[in-house]
Structures are given as structure tokens and as C-alpha cells.
Design an enzyme around this catalytic site. Sequence first.
Site, PDB file in Angstrom:
ATOM      1  N   GLY A  57      38.206 -45.132   9.470  1.00  0.00           N
ATOM      2  CA  GLY A  57      39.514 -45.778   9.400  1.00  0.00           C
ATOM      3  C   GLY A  57      39.388 -47.262   9.103  1.00  0.00           C
ATOM      4  O   GLY A  57      38.324 -47.753   8.704  1.00  0.00           O
ATOM      5  N   GLY A 103      39.532 -51.399  10.025  1.00  0.00           N
ATOM      6  CA  GLY A 103      39.317 -52.336  11.137  1.00  0.00           C
ATOM      7  C   GLY A 103      37.858 -52.561  11.488  1.00  0.00           C
ATOM      8  O   GLY A 103      36.951 -52.015  10.869  1.00  0.00           O
ATOM      9  N   ILE A 145      36.095 -51.780  14.196  1.00  0.00           N
ATOM     10  CA  ILE A 145      35.322 -50.722  14.869  1.00  0.00           C
ATOM     11  C   ILE A 145      34.706 -49.747  13.861  1.00  0.00           C
ATOM     12  O   ILE A 145      33.500 -49.490  13.911  1.00  0.00           O
ATOM     13  CB  ILE A 145      36.181 -50.004  15.931  1.00  0.00           C
ATOM     14  CG1 ILE A 145      36.423 -50.996  17.076  1.00  0.00           C
ATOM     15  CG2 ILE A 145      35.527 -48.732  16.423  1.00  0.00           C
ATOM     16  CD1 ILE A 145      37.404 -50.546  18.101  1.00  0.00           C
ATOM     17  N   GLU A 182      39.946 -41.362   3.583  1.00  0.00           N
ATOM     18  CA  GLU A 182      41.222 -41.768   2.998  1.00  0.00           C
ATOM     19  C   GLU A 182      41.054 -43.134   2.350  1.00  0.00           C
ATOM     20  O   GLU A 182      41.572 -43.406   1.289  1.00  0.00           O
ATOM     21  CB  GLU A 182      42.231 -41.833   4.145  1.00  0.00           C
ATOM     22  CG  GLU A 182      43.402 -42.697   3.909  1.00  0.00           C
ATOM     23  CD  GLU A 182      44.212 -42.848   5.190  1.00  0.00           C
ATOM     24  OE1 GLU A 182      44.154 -41.946   6.047  1.00  0.00           O
ATOM     25  OE2 GLU A 182      44.888 -43.863   5.333  1.00  0.00           O
ATOM     26  N   GLY A 188      46.569 -41.804   7.702  1.00  0.00           N
ATOM     27  CA  GLY A 188      45.939 -40.478   7.690  1.00  0.00           C
ATOM     28  C   GLY A 188      45.315 -40.127   9.018  1.00  0.00           C
ATOM     29  O   GLY A 188      44.483 -39.222   9.093  1.00  0.00           O
TER      30      GLY A 188
END
Length: 439
Positions: A214, A216, A218, A237, A335
Amino acid sequence: MLKEKYNKKVISIDEAVGMIKSNDSVVVAPGCAEPSEIMDRLPSIADNVENVTLTTMLSMKMYDVYKDSKYKGIVNVESAFYSLPLRIANKFKISTFVPSHLRNVGPSMGKKRTNILYTMVSPMDNHGYFSMGPSGCIDQYDVLENVDKVVALVNPQMPRTFGDTSLHIDRIDYVCEVDRPLPTLPEPVIGEEDMKIGEYISELVDDGSTIQLGIGAIPNAAALKLMNKKDLGIHTEMLNDAMVDLCEAGVVTGNKKTIYPKKIITAFTLGTKKVYDFIDNNPSILHLRCSHTNDPFVVAQNYKMVSINTTLQIDLTGQCASESIINEQISGTGGQVETAIGAQMGKEGKSIIALRSTANIKKAGTDEKVRVSKIVPYLEKGTIVTLARTDVDYVVTEYGVAKLKGYSVSDRAKMLINIAHPDFREELTEVAKKNRIFC
Ligand code: COA
């Protein structure tokens, strides 16, 4: 012949903006393909038009029309994902949010009649094709089914990508020529906690897994900690800088992928120039429409699929608030749900929600910052649940891993308190006892 066709379609930015009429429905491409020259000039038509619906997805810049209430009723912005500019636009009541999984955004837009689509593209090739580049697959691909006019901003700095991103000169009505770098995301600041979280995530990722990361700090830290893995694949994604490092280090080979072997699959790319250079003319990467990449049935076809996303808050039963806090829409569903569910549906798949145990947030009405636990007894009234507790699998903080799937509310709360920041564990335990979360 192709060049002649092209030349006949060239118009100025002012002419392109001047086409917008009252009550029009206009789509502007998101992310890297955002036609910022058009957006910058919208104030120039404000006296002549009203009630223009402008749909965007991932807006990258703070445009004048977003930050002045005088544009309310002239331009009504709709978006299924908020970035900071749209959060500001919402404060001026100029933007409104469209709840949607990412895979449904394009198809829903494609069903509605659109008057004008503005998108940035790479220069035309010898066969008359432009490439919609790093973000052609979020919605432009579907909007093309049902749009009156297509205006392409041709930018030599736009990378040429493969997959569902080509656009032929015959499908374009007008061309504007621009030459500027793509918008970039700032390099994420990766802290010690993020590195620790990355280590825990790395323990959950087997060699031969296919990963989705995803947005960011992290997910970027997780990628750094995956450098010792072998034969990873990517089905994501959003392709980002961290994934480039994994590819260049030979960690990503795609050799074990069970769908699109050896290929990197993504719906869009966003990051710094490093990732844009990486995708340019790179046949190992396919940018495919997100109604396909993010379809849980497609995600699930990857053996050992691991989805890695993050959230703003999680309650003691596992509900993840990843897009809003109380009535503030911060981002969007994106997503998250479809990749988390898809990963768990597949053979030996895992879904990970990784978050720092605390956040430093501004105290209401002041500039003072306070530290709060991101693991909370309850989500406050108004907060939107993005990932339901029924769809949560692993949760990771800098204090460890909690495997929630299959466990009772009472067990989940205990596991989550164990990975909460030590300063908040007692308080969380008290509330859990009082409210019969523990039994
Ligand atoms: N309480 C109140 N505010 C909080 C908070 C909390 N527990 N946690 C974070 N915030 C605030 C931050 O202070 C920040 O505010 P600011 O922008 O005014 O400074 C804002 O929320 C964003 O937080 P941050 O930690 O910087 O977010 P991020 O860049 O790491 O992104 C998500 C995290 C959850 C917003 C992002 O991953 C997301 O949108 N996820 C949903 C979509 C998704 O997962 N898609 C799949 C892959 S692309």
C-alpha cells in the site's frame, strides 16, 4: 499521414479549457496523468459557466478552484479518494466524496456520460498510439467508453507503459502540447518503528510470495526488510519506489507467480522520478485496468499472495478505519478491501494491516500535538470502517504480530492490547473489561 492527423488536432490550453460548458460532466485523469495545466486555468472560465461536475481520483496539487468558496456551484468536484488538496476543497464545500472500491471507480464512471476527458499522455509512436502512462488504468480506460471529447496533453516526460494504457490518435479529439516533469510523492520518512514493523512483516512473507504494498512509510519499510527474500512477485494496485529497489536487487523475479508469471502487475504508479524512469518502456511491467488488477478473484489466483496495507485506527475487535477519523475524510477505500480479501481467498495467502502503535495528532483548535493510541476500544461516532473485522487477518505494529482471523472478540482484544503501545495497554484493558469485550 499520422503526423498530419496529429497536427490538425493541436489546440492551446486556453482553447481546451474554453470547451467546458455549464452543466458539463468533466473527468480529469488522476495521479501522474493529471492535466494540471487545465486545472490551473479553470478560474479563467469561472465567470462563464456554472454547475460543472469535475471528477478526479488522486489530485496532486492545490489548485485555486479547490481553495476558495467563490468556486462553489461553479465547479463541483467529486472524488473516490482524497489527498490533501481535496480535503481542503471539502472544507470549502467544493468537493464531495464518492464511496467506492478502487476496482469499481472506472466502470461506474464509464456508465455515466462524460462530456470531456482530459488526460496526459506520452508522445505518439509510429503506429499512432499514445500511452496513458503510469495512471492510465484507474479510470480513463473505462471513461473512454462513454465520452464525447478526449483532450490529450502530450508530454515528452510522460513514461510509455504497456498494458491497458494505449490510446490511438483516432480516439483523441484534441491535443495540447506540454513539457514538464510528472508530479512526485515526497520520499516517505521511515522511522525506527517502521523498520521494526518491516521486520515483523518480513517474517510473514515466504520466498516465492507475490506481494501488494500500500501507500506510505510502512509499506516502504516493509520492502526494505524483504531484501533477503527470493523469487518474490508483484501484483499490486500501486507500484512505488520501494518495489524498484526489490526488482533491482534481484529479489523480485516473478518466477513463482501463478498468474502473469515473471510480469509485474499494477494498476498505477506513483512515487519519485526513480519509479517513473523504471517503468518507462519496460516490458516486464503491465499497467492493467484496476477493475482487473483489484478484482479479488484475480488477486486470489496468485499463490502465496500477501497484501500489506495500513490503517489510521483499529478497534479492539479488528475494525479498521483507514480513510476517515470522525467526520474528516482523509483518503479513501482505494484497494484495501479488495486486496485484503483477495489475498486471503488465495492458496496460502495472507493479508497484513500494519500500523504504528501511536500517532501524534493536532489537538482540536490548537497547534499542540498529542500522542494517541491507534489501537482504540471503539471507533468514534462518524468514523468510517474501511476493512470490516470479518475481513482482517494479521495486524502488525512495532510491538509484534496479532493473528485475528478465526479468533473471538475476547482473544482479539487481548492480542491487540499486547501489540499496543505499553503506555496505553492498561487503559485499553480497563475499557475491555468494563465493556465485556473480555470474557
Ligand atoms: N487519529 C487521528 N488522526 C490520525 C490518526 C489517528 N489515529 N492516524 C493518522 N492520523 C492523521 C495524521 O495525523 C495525518 O494528518 P495530517 O495529514 O493532517 O498530518 C493523516 O491522518 C494521515 O496519516 P498518515 O499516518 O500520514 O497516513 P499515511 O500517509 O501513512 O497513509 C492511510 C495511511 C491509512 C491514510 C493510507 O494508507 C490509506 O489511505 N489507506 C486506505 C487505502 C489503501 O489502503 N489502499 C491500498 C493500497 S494503495
